[in-house]
Design an enzyme around this catalytic site. Sequence first.
Site, mmCIF file in Angstrom:
data_model
loop_
_atom_site.group_PDB
_atom_site.id
_atom_site.type_symbol
_atom_site.label_atom_id
_atom_site.label_comp_id
_atom_site.label_asym_id
_atom_site.label_seq_id
_atom_site.Cartn_x
_atom_site.Cartn_y
_atom_site.Cartn_z
ATOM 1 N N TYR A 137 0.821 -1.215 0.000
ATOM 2 C CA TYR A 137 0.000 0.000 0.000
ATOM 3 C C TYR A 137 0.855 1.266 0.000
ATOM 4 O O TYR A 137 0.415 2.308 -0.452
ATOM 5 C CB TYR A 137 -0.901 0.041 1.241
ATOM 6 C CG TYR A 137 -2.250 -0.607 1.051
ATOM 7 C CD1 TYR A 137 -2.355 -1.937 0.673
ATOM 8 C CD2 TYR A 137 -3.421 0.117 1.260
ATOM 9 C CE1 TYR A 137 -3.596 -2.537 0.516
ATOM 10 C CE2 TYR A 137 -4.662 -0.475 1.103
ATOM 11 C CZ TYR A 137 -4.736 -1.796 0.734
ATOM 12 O OH TYR A 137 -5.962 -2.374 0.580
ATOM 13 N N LYS A 188 2.520 -15.210 1.344
ATOM 14 C CA LYS A 188 2.784 -16.042 0.158
ATOM 15 C C LYS A 188 4.290 -16.279 0.106
ATOM 16 O O LYS A 188 4.986 -15.816 -0.802
ATOM 17 C CB LYS A 188 2.277 -15.332 -1.111
ATOM 18 C CG LYS A 188 0.772 -15.387 -1.286
ATOM 19 C CD LYS A 188 0.277 -16.771 -1.732
ATOM 20 C CE LYS A 188 0.648 -17.050 -3.175
ATOM 21 N NZ LYS A 188 0.210 -18.421 -3.570
ATOM 22 N N ASP A 221 -3.566 -17.799 0.066
ATOM 23 C CA ASP A 221 -4.633 -18.355 -0.787
ATOM 24 C C ASP A 221 -5.318 -19.530 -0.094
ATOM 25 O O ASP A 221 -6.547 -19.676 -0.150
ATOM 26 C CB ASP A 221 -4.091 -18.735 -2.180
ATOM 27 C CG ASP A 221 -2.874 -19.652 -2.134
ATOM 28 O OD1 ASP A 221 -2.275 -19.813 -1.055
ATOM 29 O OD2 ASP A 221 -2.530 -20.220 -3.193
ATOM 30 N N ASP A 245 -6.486 -6.997 3.860
ATOM 31 C CA ASP A 245 -7.600 -6.304 3.209
ATOM 32 C C ASP A 245 -8.544 -7.321 2.573
ATOM 33 O O ASP A 245 -9.761 -7.295 2.796
ATOM 34 C CB ASP A 245 -7.029 -5.349 2.149
ATOM 35 C CG ASP A 245 -8.105 -4.586 1.412
ATOM 36 O OD1 ASP A 245 -9.029 -4.081 2.073
ATOM 37 O OD2 ASP A 245 -8.032 -4.504 0.173
ATOM 38 N N ASP A 249 -12.473 -8.734 4.098
ATOM 39 C CA ASP A 249 -13.740 -8.643 3.359
ATOM 40 C C ASP A 249 -14.388 -10.022 3.271
ATOM 41 O O ASP A 249 -15.595 -10.171 3.434
ATOM 42 C CB ASP A 249 -13.513 -8.113 1.925
ATOM 43 C CG ASP A 249 -13.763 -6.612 1.812
ATOM 44 O OD1 ASP A 249 -13.507 -5.902 2.802
ATOM 45 O OD2 ASP A 249 -14.209 -6.163 0.737
HETATM 46 C C1 IPM Z 1 -10.418 -1.072 3.721
HETATM 47 C C2 IPM Z 1 -10.644 -0.423 2.389
HETATM 48 C C3 IPM Z 1 -9.487 0.510 2.096
HETATM 49 C C4 IPM Z 1 -8.242 -0.339 1.992
HETATM 50 C C5 IPM Z 1 -9.655 1.410 0.882
HETATM 51 C C6 IPM Z 1 -10.918 2.212 0.940
HETATM 52 C C7 IPM Z 1 -8.462 2.316 0.695
HETATM 53 O O1 IPM Z 1 -10.816 -1.392 1.404
HETATM 54 O O2 IPM Z 1 -10.351 -0.339 4.719
HETATM 55 O O3 IPM Z 1 -10.351 -2.290 3.782
HETATM 56 O O4 IPM Z 1 -7.968 -0.907 0.923
HETATM 57 O O5 IPM Z 1 -7.547 -0.464 2.994
HETATM 58 MG MG MG Z 2 -10.889 -3.373 2.164
#
Ligand code: IPM
Ligand code: MG
Length: 351
Positions: A137, A188, A221, A245, A249
């Site tokens: 990042y 990885k 993975d 990240d 999710d």
């Molecule tokens: C998160 C989001 C952010 C990230 C974006 C909005 C920059 O996806 O907080 O997980 O990738 O960290």
């Molecule tokens: Mg995210």
Amino acid sequence: MTQTLLLLPGDGIGPEVTAAAARIAGLVAPDLELQDDLVGGASIDAHGTPLTDDALARAKDADAVLLGAVGGPKWTDVARDKRPEMGLLGLRKGLDVFANLRPAYCFNALVDASSLKREIVEGLDLMIVRELTSGVYFGQPRGIDTDADGTRRGYDTSVYTSPEVERVTRVALEIARGRAGRVCSVEKSNVMETGLFWRNEVTSVHQVHGAGVELSHMLADACAMELVRNPKQFDVILADNLFGDLLSDEASMLTGSIGMLPSASLGIEGTPGLFEPVHGSAPDIAGQGLANPCAAILSLEMALRWSLARPDAADRVMGAVAKALEGGARTRDLGGSMSTDQMTDAIIDQL
Ligand code: IPM
Ligand code: MG
């Protein structure tokens, strides 16, 4: 001394869900001083930048920061360094909140809201600890340019230093000590140098600081697969910025709705934490009063617990959300029809 909570509602559904959390804060911590400022697209519109120096300074001065969400279609054509997301990344970097805690727990009342079978998610309670201020990042160099022979290329740099891996690993070990005592570190290492480095560093840190915690390693993975096959095998998952990240999710969907999940981003002791829902700005439903306020309210819960040292208030919030869900309170994302305000009222009733 008065504690301050800086609200950064941001964009899309951010202002709606942050307002809901502010109502709850007024009830469980009435002496807390609430301030607010702009971030993301809202700040671009007002000041031409997604995060002003002034807003960052106020965040550093606060005891905790509660952010709604950033971004939306209105700002997709803005130059990258001025995009709403850069406000969020600037805040993370500026506050040096390197450890991002993303819990995934399944409220009993919501076991059937998950797309996975009840027996897979019932009783689920895992914590992802994501490194938040380094890795691909932020690594340099990065860019999109053209080689001497005219070939275009895009590139990012994935890089970690030993102190960066050490400090986030120590947080994961500490968190695990307060839970089931297991950390699974993911990377990885089979293809990436940073992956191999990460794995070795985590192992060394565990040898010195890991008393009482069992450490295992998994390729990222494979972890993505195991998260939907048998998520209850995990206690704490430790991941770098990018894998954390993605996996957070994925983990959020185990719990029924991404609209339920909070996160805490912590720096060194004594500095303000940054608390935000895992969900984004959801422009498709923004301004309609349809957003699920639970993730923001539970982010307040984490702020009360991790930065403001008010565990009793945090417990009250957690209990009220669970009871409201048990009583059938549901926004649309959970298969119900309640508005943001109605859902918040249902939680307030339980308080
Ligand atoms: C998160 C989001 C952010 C990230 C974006 C909005 C920059 O996806 O907080 O997980 O990738 O960290
Ligand atoms: Mg995210």
